[in-house]
Design an enzyme around this catalytic site. Sequence first.
Site, PDB file in Angstrom:
ATOM      1  CD  GLU A  47      62.958  26.146  24.571  1.00 39.86           C
ATOM      2  OE1 GLU A  47      62.313  25.549  25.620  1.00 39.86           O
ATOM      3  OE2 GLU A  47      62.516  27.173  24.030  1.00 39.86           O
ATOM      4  CB  THR A  48      70.598  27.159  22.050  1.00 41.95           C
ATOM      5  OG1 THR A  48      70.602  28.105  22.486  1.00 41.95           O
ATOM      6  CG2 THR A  48      71.411  26.866  20.800  1.00 41.95           C
TER       7      THR A  48
END
Length: 278
Positions: A47-48
């Site tokens: 995830e970002t």
Amino acid sequence: MPKSLFQQVDVFSSRPMGGNPLAVVIGADGLSDAQMQSFANWTNLSETTFLLEPTDPMASYRVRIFTPSQELPFAGHPTLGSAHVWLSQQQASPTEDIVQECGAGLVRIRRDGNRLAFAAPPLRRSGPVDPALVERIAKALSLPANLIEDSNWCDNGPDWIGVRLPSRADVLAVKPDYSALTGTRVGLVGRFNPDLDGKDAQFEVRAFTRNGYEDPVTGSLNAGLAQWLIGSGAAPESYVVAQGTVLGRAGRVYVDKVGDDIWIGGEVTDCIEGTVTL
């Protein structure tokens, strides 16, 4: 091309490279959906996240959470990592709980010493798993069906299926066939034997994603598992989870039931800080 402040942190670990990495872009209000998705694809982390001004007056900040291929309404380690980065940008430390605005709504986050913890969101789906699906999961994990003590839906956005095995050793021994797991998110949990496994945690967890890899340390899964295990009496109201062992990580997740809330906590460690050009 605009530049934004950027941090990369390690979540659920007290030391760098021991937990689950997260990339965080600060002040991302001017970025388009396509820019966010493109950057998340480029980082290639699970995830970002992108910090934005809140739209809800009750919220401290707003976050958007992207995998390399899609946006998520909620995820656990991005919630704690984003809160940690947001706090690093504040001139004065808030005295009350932090409130995160995300696709799943408002999520409360509290500070507990060096740890941050989020209140587990309500389950979208719970209850028994269809026996045919349990059988498919058992085959994909090369488990005898009678080794599975129990299973339950633990869907709080990500549609996790929780599978309880007798021991930590059983969990660590599993070698998944990801092609046979296609389309399912499976979380394994097994109890520590204090004499063999030590006393710094009470359960070992592993998370097998839809995309053919094992997640190092998983907040959403542990939130769903906690609601199931505590609710069914299979776990005490406070316990510690070890996760990431097979991957060479040393993740620790702290679970505490306080009143009607279950809090999922851990430490966040700084790793990289600078600017990113998007």
